[in-house]
Design a protein around this motif. Structure first.
Motif, PDB file in Angstrom:
ATOM      1  N   VAL A   1       9.488  14.373  25.261  1.00  0.00           N
ATOM      2  CA  VAL A   1      10.736  14.497  24.500  1.00  0.00           C
ATOM      3  C   VAL A   1      11.498  15.716  25.014  1.00  0.00           C
ATOM      4  CG1 VAL A   1      11.792  14.787  22.233  1.00  0.00           C
ATOM      5  CG2 VAL A   1       9.690  13.434  22.470  1.00  0.00           C
TER       6      VAL A   1
ATOM      7  N   MET B   1      21.020  10.408  23.115  1.00  0.00           N
ATOM      8  CA  MET B   1      20.163  10.352  24.296  1.00  0.00           C
ATOM      9  C   MET B   1      20.948   9.896  25.529  1.00  0.00           C
ATOM     10  SD  MET B   1      16.408   8.619  24.675  1.00  0.00           S
ATOM     11  CE  MET B   1      16.984   7.009  24.083  1.00  0.00           C
TER      12      MET B   1
ATOM     13  N   CYS C   1      15.089  17.804  24.869  1.00  0.00           N
ATOM     14  CA  CYS C   1      16.212  17.952  23.947  1.00  0.00           C
ATOM     15  C   CYS C   1      17.294  18.846  24.539  1.00  0.00           C
ATOM     16  CB  CYS C   1      15.731  18.555  22.621  1.00  0.00           C
ATOM     17  SG  CYS C   1      14.488  17.549  21.774  1.00  0.00           S
TER      18      CYS C   1
ATOM     19  N   GLU D   1      16.354  11.264  13.934  1.00  0.00           N
ATOM     20  CA  GLU D   1      15.715  11.121  15.239  1.00  0.00           C
ATOM     21  C   GLU D   1      14.211  11.367  15.141  1.00  0.00           C
ATOM     22  OE1 GLU D   1      17.703  13.129  18.408  1.00  0.00           O
ATOM     23  OE2 GLU D   1      19.693  12.517  17.729  1.00  0.00           O
TER      24      GLU D   1
ATOM     25  N   LEU E   1      18.379   7.205  18.412  1.00  0.00           N
ATOM     26  CA  LEU E   1      18.480   8.408  19.244  1.00  0.00           C
ATOM     27  C   LEU E   1      19.886   8.447  19.847  1.00  0.00           C
ATOM     28  CD1 LEU E   1      14.970   8.188  20.960  1.00  0.00           C
ATOM     29  CD2 LEU E   1      15.615   9.459  18.893  1.00  0.00           C
TER      30      LEU E   1
ATOM     31  N   CYS F   1      11.651  18.825  19.044  1.00  0.00           N
ATOM     32  CA  CYS F   1      12.344  19.634  20.053  1.00  0.00           C
ATOM     33  C   CYS F   1      11.737  21.015  20.201  1.00  0.00           C
ATOM     34  CB  CYS F   1      13.826  19.751  19.685  1.00  0.00           C
ATOM     35  SG  CYS F   1      14.748  18.191  19.837  1.00  0.00           S
TER      36      CYS F   1
ATOM     37  N   THR G   1      22.025  23.403  19.281  1.00  0.00           N
ATOM     38  CA  THR G   1      22.408  22.451  18.245  1.00  0.00           C
ATOM     39  C   THR G   1      23.816  21.941  18.528  1.00  0.00           C
ATOM     40  OG1 THR G   1      23.221  24.244  16.830  1.00  0.00           O
ATOM     41  CG2 THR G   1      20.935  23.523  16.498  1.00  0.00           C
TER      42      THR G   1
ATOM     43  N   THR H   1      15.146  19.387  14.715  1.00  0.00           N
ATOM     44  CA  THR H   1      15.639  18.109  15.229  1.00  0.00           C
ATOM     45  C   THR H   1      16.246  17.288  14.100  1.00  0.00           C
ATOM     46  OG1 THR H   1      13.831  18.175  16.834  1.00  0.00           O
ATOM     47  CG2 THR H   1      14.993  16.085  16.566  1.00  0.00           C
TER      48      THR H   1
ATOM     49  N   LEU I   1      19.289  19.896  16.406  1.00  0.00           N
ATOM     50  CA  LEU I   1      18.920  19.620  17.785  1.00  0.00           C
ATOM     51  C   LEU I   1      18.827  18.106  17.964  1.00  0.00           C
ATOM     52  CD1 LEU I   1      16.101  22.298  18.167  1.00  0.00           C
ATOM     53  CD2 LEU I   1      18.372  22.391  19.211  1.00  0.00           C
ATOM     54  N   HIS I   2      19.094  17.632  19.194  1.00  0.00           N
ATOM     55  CA  HIS I   2      19.076  16.190  19.447  1.00  0.00           C
ATOM     56  C   HIS I   2      18.318  15.885  20.733  1.00  0.00           C
ATOM     57  CE1 HIS I   2      21.836  14.928  16.256  1.00  0.00           C
ATOM     58  NE2 HIS I   2      22.425  16.093  16.450  1.00  0.00           N
ATOM     59  N   VAL I   3      17.701  14.701  20.751  1.00  0.00           N
ATOM     60  CA  VAL I   3      16.950  14.251  21.915  1.00  0.00           C
ATOM     61  C   VAL I   3      17.924  13.889  23.025  1.00  0.00           C
ATOM     62  CG1 VAL I   3      15.360  12.515  22.813  1.00  0.00           C
ATOM     63  CG2 VAL I   3      15.047  13.418  20.489  1.00  0.00           C
ATOM     64  N   GLN I   4      17.710  14.471  24.196  1.00  0.00           N
ATOM     65  CA  GLN I   4      18.534  14.168  25.358  1.00  0.00           C
ATOM     66  C   GLN I   4      17.865  13.144  26.274  1.00  0.00           C
ATOM     67  OE1 GLN I   4      19.231  17.506  27.977  1.00  0.00           O
ATOM     68  NE2 GLN I   4      21.156  16.662  28.740  1.00  0.00           N
TER      69      GLN I   4
END
Length: 279
Positions: A143, A181, A145, A109, A178, A136, A149, A105, A155-158
């Motif tokens: 959480v 998101m 994600c 974030e 974030l 993630c 990537t 992640t 990786l990012h928080v969705q």
């Protein structure tokens, strides 16, 4: 466990100091070149099925490359599967494309999630797994994600899905970090304080669900500049004050404005209708 026997044998005759020094320099260069090749392709850890010289191990550590030797073939296969990498049988075939890579992640974030946790009171221990692993890949509670990537290789928080968990405390401004998101859901908790203006930094935000808490204060002006926002729910909170003029911007987006706002205060409802009627 028996070590495998070498497939080739070489005989070296050393009968003078000069020959020993020459051999020593050649060996040193050989190890140096191998270690540098590992560095050049971006390796951060060396895992080898066979053994290697103690001096090579020393050089690896000196270049900040930890190494593990005598790893079994089955274990190497598992590592290859887990990292999406390929086993490289010869140094000549070692390239950056063949290296495995652990997805993690975005560190920014990760720090934001830790700050969010610090500002909340969690009587039921829902955040017990927020103190270990990666948000993630370790699937921290609530959480969600993106599966892959993004362009920055992180990786990012969705989505933050933290509804009805008996949470109290307040929302940390770091929530605005974030940046990718799309859905923020804190419905039906006991969160106090105001809505952080930093939420206005989350340009990808589509759903903002904060209803059923004890939030106070006014709506941040920054929320009116979120280009993808499609729904805000703050009913059964204690939000007050005038409706920000910036919310008129939401009427000019591609989002469906009908039913976008749900307010407790009839004054706010009237203001919202009037604002959109005149834009």
């Amino acid at each position: 466990m028996r070590r495998p026997k070498p497939k080739t044998k070489h005989k070296v005759d050393i009968d003078t100091v000069e020959k020993f020094q020459t051999l020593r320099k050649q060996e040193q260069k050989y190890f140096d070149d191998m270690v540098q090749q590992c560095k050049d392709v971006g390796a951060t850890l060396v895992i080898c099925q066979w053994g290697f010289d103690d001096e090579a191990n020393h050089l690896l550590m000196d270049r900040n490359l930890p190494a593990v030797r005598w790893v079994g073939g089955v274990e190497l296969e598992f590592i290859s599967i887990g990292t999406s990498g390929r086993i490289v049988p010869m140094f000549q075939e070692l390239t950056a494309e063949k290296l495995g890579k652990d997805n993690i992640t975005d560190p920014t974030e990760v720090e934001a999630l830790k700050a969010i946790k610090e500002r909340l009171i969690d009587p039921n221990g829902n955040f017990s797994n927020w103190i270990r692993g990666d948000p993630c890949t370790s699937r921290w509670t609530g959480v969600l994600c993106f599966n892959e990537t993004l362009i920055d290789d992180y990786l990012h928080v969705q989505e933050l899905q933290l509804m009805n968990l008996s949470l109290s405390g307040n929302l940390a401004p770091e929530i605005g970090s974030l940046a990718y998101m799309e859905r923020l859901n804190f419905m039906w908790n006991k969160i106090i304080g105001s809505i952080p203006k930093e939420i206005g930094n989350i340009k990808s935000l589509v759903l903002l669900l904060l209803n059923g808490n004890l939030l106070t204060g006014s709506l941040p002006d920054e929320l009116g500049f979120l280009p993808n926002l499609g729904r805000i729910q703050i009913d059964q909170d204690h939000i007050s004050g005038p409706l920000p003029a910036s919310f008129a911007n939401l009427n000019n987006t591609s989002n469906n404005i009908q039913g976008l706002f749900i307010f407790l205060s009839e004054v706010l409802v009237a203001e919202s209708l009037n604002l959109f009627r005149h834009t």
